[in-house]
Design an enzyme around this catalytic site. Sequence first.
Site, mmCIF file in Angstrom:
data_model
loop_
_atom_site.group_PDB
_atom_site.id
_atom_site.type_symbol
_atom_site.label_atom_id
_atom_site.label_comp_id
_atom_site.label_asym_id
_atom_site.label_seq_id
_atom_site.Cartn_x
_atom_site.Cartn_y
_atom_site.Cartn_z
ATOM 1 N N ARG A 21 0.817 -1.210 0.000
ATOM 2 C CA ARG A 21 0.000 0.000 0.000
ATOM 3 C C ARG A 21 0.853 1.264 0.000
ATOM 4 N NH1 ARG A 21 -3.043 -3.284 3.569
ATOM 5 N NH2 ARG A 21 -2.247 -2.235 5.425
ATOM 6 N N SER A 38 -1.497 -17.553 4.977
ATOM 7 C CA SER A 38 -2.382 -16.637 5.711
ATOM 8 C C SER A 38 -3.579 -17.421 6.225
ATOM 9 C CB SER A 38 -2.838 -15.498 4.799
ATOM 10 O OG SER A 38 -3.669 -14.593 5.503
ATOM 11 N N ASN A 41 -4.887 -18.947 12.855
ATOM 12 C CA ASN A 41 -4.450 -19.976 13.812
ATOM 13 C C ASN A 41 -5.204 -19.904 15.135
ATOM 14 O OD1 ASN A 41 -3.173 -17.592 14.484
ATOM 15 N ND2 ASN A 41 -1.113 -18.454 14.571
ATOM 16 N N CYS A 42 -5.722 -18.734 15.489
ATOM 17 C CA CYS A 42 -6.497 -18.647 16.729
ATOM 18 C C CYS A 42 -7.850 -19.355 16.609
ATOM 19 C CB CYS A 42 -6.718 -17.181 17.117
ATOM 20 S SG CYS A 42 -5.200 -16.310 17.550
ATOM 21 N N THR A 270 17.258 -5.911 13.558
ATOM 22 C CA THR A 270 18.072 -6.835 14.339
ATOM 23 C C THR A 270 19.514 -6.320 14.386
ATOM 24 O OG1 THR A 270 18.760 -8.210 12.466
ATOM 25 C CG2 THR A 270 16.613 -8.704 13.468
ATOM 26 N N GLY A 279 6.772 -10.253 15.328
ATOM 27 C CA GLY A 279 5.929 -11.396 15.685
ATOM 28 C C GLY A 279 6.380 -12.147 16.915
ATOM 29 N N ASP A 280 5.921 -13.393 17.015
ATOM 30 C CA ASP A 280 6.115 -14.193 18.229
ATOM 31 C C ASP A 280 7.575 -14.509 18.525
ATOM 32 O OD1 ASP A 280 3.387 -14.169 18.268
ATOM 33 O OD2 ASP A 280 3.111 -16.296 17.802
ATOM 34 N N LYS A 431 -23.133 2.366 37.196
ATOM 35 C CA LYS A 431 -21.817 2.263 37.834
ATOM 36 C C LYS A 431 -21.142 1.020 37.259
ATOM 37 C CE LYS A 431 -23.071 4.482 42.217
ATOM 38 N NZ LYS A 431 -23.165 4.291 43.698
#
Length: 550
Positions: A21, A38, A41-42, A270, A279-280, A431
């Site tokens: 983009r 793509s 996974n959740c 890095t 990412g993870d 409340k």
Amino acid sequence: MKIVIIGGVAGGMSAATRLRRLNEKAEIIVLEKGPYVSFANCGLPYYIAGEIEERSDLLVQTPEQLQARFALDVRPNSEAISIDAEKKEVRVKSSEEEYALSYDKLILSPGAKPVVPPADGIEEAKNIFTLRSVPDVDGITEFIEQHQPKKAVVIGAGFIGLEMAESLVSRGLEVTIVEKAPHVLPPFDEEMAAYITKELKTHGVQLYTGLGATAFEDEGKTVVLENGERLVSDLTLMSVGVSPESALAKTAGIETGLRGGILVDEQYETSQKDIYAVGDAIIVKQQVTGEDALIALASPANRQGRQVADVISGLPRRNKGSIGTAIVRVFDLAAASTGLNERQLKQADKTYDVIHIQGKSHAGYYPNASTILLKLLFHPVNGKIYGAQAIGKDGADKRIDIIATAIKAGLTVQDLPELEFTYAPPFGSAKDPVNMAGYAALNVIEGISESIQWYELEEKQKEGHLLLDVRNESELENNGRLKGAVNIPLDSLRERMTEIPKDRPIIVSCHSGLRSYIAERLLKQDDYTVKNLDGAFALYSTINAEKVEK
């Protein structure tokens, strides 16, 4: 510019599409060692349960769709086997060939891999699975359809382990959970996890906590626990956590840190120039403490992918870290959390205070209102919010999302009562529980209320504190009594205060903590030394059911 991205899914694909983009003329190549670049996974446990009916719904985008819309060169089944940082070259192995691929910028998004602890007999087992990818879910569903297993063992009671336990129960299996930690859902504190334990048992799940699996016998059909007990298992799911997939980065000379996570700077670069990581697999700063952390969640990975694309495109973005906000559904309950728990605060040597409050998902007089238990951890002087946990059938997500936003915005507990929420009886309360948590925390900070925690009660009683229960007699008869407690209903307390000795410190309890707070204020203004049992009977009886007299 030629940009190569190693790894798809959340981080890699967010980076690729954002890059396109911003840079229509860039050459963008995505390498994915698996067949799917793509996917959701959740959503994998919910497909196994049958809640997601179509397998195709798990596949977010195909290489063909990504080529058509974004002009991305997506290469599934293409594994990056080495990186030459000096030559700016990646060695790629696909099913057809092995080749060198040059780059100007390289983004690593390798994710994390399931941890499979070493155990005798695990190599010979034919019924042990992990769950991280679409091929994993295919293997599990195919095994269930072919072998019709009756008994399942889930090793690990974290988020995926609990989701899979529920999924397997819904498939008609008898499920046993084995968790090495002292309680299920280790990211939560013990008393909050107790509600999930109760929910699991209600649905017939057998639990072993404080134990690990040491061996597998009979090709995996027998699981041997540390105490020597043997469990029959037709299907075993290993879900003891994940570790960063950083082997490729290490071979490229990229510096790693905590548990092998990839070290990156504030622009996600890095230690090797022009190589970035998201990412993870990366180490982030836990924003509450500023310390290194590994936070394997989809939302931060998506954000990191977008931000690294911005950085490469010359936009001013900074890796601010993460606070770790997550939720899990366990049958009819949701457990949500953000920030730090008590164990983490103790490890970080933080001074903190705690309050538990109970509120309703929406106005209590409107049908189907359900209880939310909300725990708030904060600094006892300046009110900085360290973390929160919530358990409930409905609305836990909303309250934790609000508090996560407050933490990110630098708000304190003093600000929580000031937050304004939409209100109509079907949707909320005048409340809100978040407002009430702010009021309760403010009372503690200003010394208007003092509390003790559930784990302190027994010791305080031994030291001579008098436990005063201000519930009504009918509540005691129906729900049970706290051992050693004197009962005076709140509405009778003013007339019966002479029955309470002034030469002993008092601990007050009710059902949820509201009436006991009122009693605390009443007694303190008559010169009693009083503290409130935080969370009161509802919390204490859930974590210490054996100490409640029926």
